[in-house]
Design an enzyme around this catalytic site. Structure first.
Site, PDB file in Angstrom:
ATOM      1  N   PRO A   1       0.847  -1.204   0.000  1.00 60.23           N
ATOM      2  CA  PRO A   1       0.000   0.000   0.000  1.00 60.23           C
ATOM      3  C   PRO A   1       0.881   1.253   0.000  1.00 60.23           C
ATOM      4  CG  PRO A   1      -0.054  -1.078   2.153  1.00 60.23           C
ATOM      5  CD  PRO A   1       0.854  -1.896   1.298  1.00 60.23           C
TER       6      PRO A   1
ATOM      7  N   ASP B   1       5.657   2.533   2.533  1.00 61.61           N
ATOM      8  CA  ASP B   1       4.769   1.389   2.736  1.00 61.61           C
ATOM      9  C   ASP B   1       3.919   1.655   3.984  1.00 61.61           C
ATOM     10  OD1 ASP B   1       3.636  -1.057   3.391  1.00 61.61           O
ATOM     11  OD2 ASP B   1       5.421  -2.230   2.850  1.00 61.61           O
ATOM     12  N   HIS B   2       2.625   1.833   3.778  1.00 62.97           N
ATOM     13  CA  HIS B   2       1.761   2.226   4.892  1.00 62.97           C
ATOM     14  C   HIS B   2       1.535   1.084   5.882  1.00 62.97           C
ATOM     15  CE1 HIS B   2      -0.635   4.921   7.089  1.00 62.97           C
ATOM     16  NE2 HIS B   2      -1.345   5.469   6.136  1.00 62.97           N
ATOM     17  N   ARG B   3       2.004  -0.120   5.562  1.00 67.12           N
ATOM     18  CA  ARG B   3       1.930  -1.198   6.554  1.00 67.12           C
ATOM     19  C   ARG B   3       2.989  -0.999   7.637  1.00 67.12           C
ATOM     20  NH1 ARG B   3       2.936  -6.188   2.701  1.00 67.12           N
ATOM     21  NH2 ARG B   3       4.592  -4.726   2.167  1.00 67.12           N
TER      22      ARG B   3
ATOM     23  N   VAL C   1       4.984   2.222   7.952  1.00 70.38           N
ATOM     24  CA  VAL C   1       5.227   3.614   8.322  1.00 70.38           C
ATOM     25  C   VAL C   1       3.889   4.331   8.347  1.00 70.38           C
ATOM     26  CG1 VAL C   1       6.290   5.724   7.456  1.00 70.38           C
ATOM     27  CG2 VAL C   1       7.487   3.564   7.174  1.00 70.38           C
TER      28      VAL C   1
END
Ligand code: CAO
Length: 392
Positions: free
Chosen positions: A186, A364-366, A368
């Site tokens: 993501p 990477d929103h998983r 950060v």
């Protein structure tokens, strides 16, 4: 000493599967998991490991040979104490798109997977052996999966003249990697501007009089070398960006290897500057020039594209004002850079011209969150604005 016969067994039946590269030579010491051959078709790229530890006695195929079921491709003199001399398996080679399978494996042990499932598994980076096998699982309605429509099949020639162009091996492999990274990670991209007025003046002085910095080579220092320095400093300040997801865990790296995207006639490649934290701006600039030249001449080795912690994609010498760089898995973020331009800025009292550099950080929103990403990018921008800070 026992001899081990490595054969093409248990491979999926794929039309056009050929040996594309020999990864070891007779006389090499190899480990059981060490790739001996790279076999490829248009849709598949697979490294075949030795299957036992020992010394390669003979190879029975060469690049270009078709893969024949059960055919012998190597004989290895088994020797558990052999010194491994063949090149090591790359930690993360962007040039390899499929996980290694044993050279001799029983097809019955592998779950049934259609070619499209295998293709999908490769794109997602999932070993076929790890796919669910039960009929119930196969028949279960998909929930939350990527139920995308098939690629449109169009006879383009019906609409006008066309020319068909084969894509290079690098282009095909990087397309598969970029697709996986874009689909699985993501991505969010933050934009910022760095004031590099002073840095650019310093860089020009450096290039005009390299002796003042003790340079012995005439290597031109481009902005990229300073960007690498700034990236290292920001990774030190925000360690969650110098990390990789591994299952539920985050692996925090204690080293600083920085990749940079290089535009080559064969396609996009990402050479890595190893231990960038221990190198000066001049050393980094020289290494960028050497690695970029090797990439363009097709001489880059897989090991030179492995182990990166963070990547930089610079369109600075080309154009655009911002873009969304795709994260180079398993890294957590990538910095995109566009050409700097003079812009009017207000210093509180007057409008003054400043040289501004557009920065685009995809993360990477998983791993950060947005606040950390904004701080990380702001940190890079501040470092680039202050030559003293950057050199510390
Ligand atoms: N702003 C203004 N000028 C810039 C700049 C920037 N941000 N970055 C570089 N430049 C200038 C350089 O200083 C140089 O100019 P001078 O000759 O006047 O000094 C010129 O642009 C060309 O630089 P370069 O591209 O040769 O060198 P580099 O170190 O900046 O970059 C490399 C090296 C390998 C990164 C680059 O050649 C390249 O391949 N870039 C493309 C990367 C890419 O394709 N990214 C997209 C990936 S996603 O598909």
């Amino acid at each position: 000493m026992a001899s081990f016969e490595a054969r093409f067994q248990g491979l999926p039946a794929i039309a056009g599967l050929k040996v594309s590269r020999l990864l070891a030579q007779p006389g090499d010491g190899v480990g059981a998991d060490q790739p001996l051959l790279l076999v490829e078709s248009d849709a598949l790229s697979l490294e075949l490991p030795a299957g036992c530890t020992g010394r390669v006695k003979s190879l029975h195929v060469q690049a270009g040979d078709a893969v024949q079921p059960n055919a012998l491709f190597a004989i290895i003199d088994e020797d558990a104490s052999v010194e491994i001399t063949a090149a090591p398996v790359p930690v993360q080679a962007p040039a390899v798109s499929a996980p290694a399978q044993p050279a001799v494996c029983d097809a019955a042990l592998l779950p049934h997977a259609t070619p499209s499932m295998r293709q999908r598994a490769r794109e997602m980076g999932v070993p076929v052996a790890g796919l669910a096998t039960s009929p119930a699982a196969a028949a279960a309605p998909s929930r939350g999966g990527l139920d995308v429509l098939p690629w449109p099949k169009v006879d383009h020639a019906r609409f006008g003249p066309v020319q068909r162009q084969p894509r290079s091996r690098v282009q095909k492999i990087s397309a598969a990697n970029l697709h996986r990274n874009w689909v699985v990670i993501p991505h969010v991209t933050n934009q910022d501007l760095a004031d590099i007025t002073e840095l650019e003046a310093f860089r020009r002085r450096l290039n005009q009089a390299p002796a003042i910095e003790g340079a012995s080579s005439p290597t031109k220092v481009t902005l990229l070398a300073f960007l690498v320095k700034a990236a290292v400093a920001a990774l030190k300040a925000y360690p969650q960006f110098n990390a990789s997801l591994d299952g539920d865990d985050l692996v925090l790296k204690q080293y600083y290897h920085i990749g940079f995207a290089a535009d080559t006639p064969h396609g996009l490649m990402v050479p890595v500057i190893v231990d960038a934290d221990r190198k000066s701006v001049l050393e980094i600039a020289a290494e960028v020039a050497t690695l970029a030249a090797s990439a363009r001449e097709g001489r880059l080795k897989p090991a030179q594209m492995s182990g990166g912690c963070f990547s930089i994609s610079s369109l600075g010498g080309i154009g655009s004002t911002s873009f969304t760089p795709i994260i180079n898995a398993p890294e957590v973020a990538i910095l995109g850079v566009c050409p700097s331009s003079w812009q009017p800025r207000c210093d509180g009292q007057a409008v003054v011209p400043r040289l501004m550099l557009p920065l685009s950080l995809s993360w990477d929103h998983r791993v950060v969150d947005g606040a950390a990403a904004a701080r990380f990018l702001g940190h890079i921008a501040r470092l680039l604005a202050d030559v003293q800070l950057l050199q510390e």
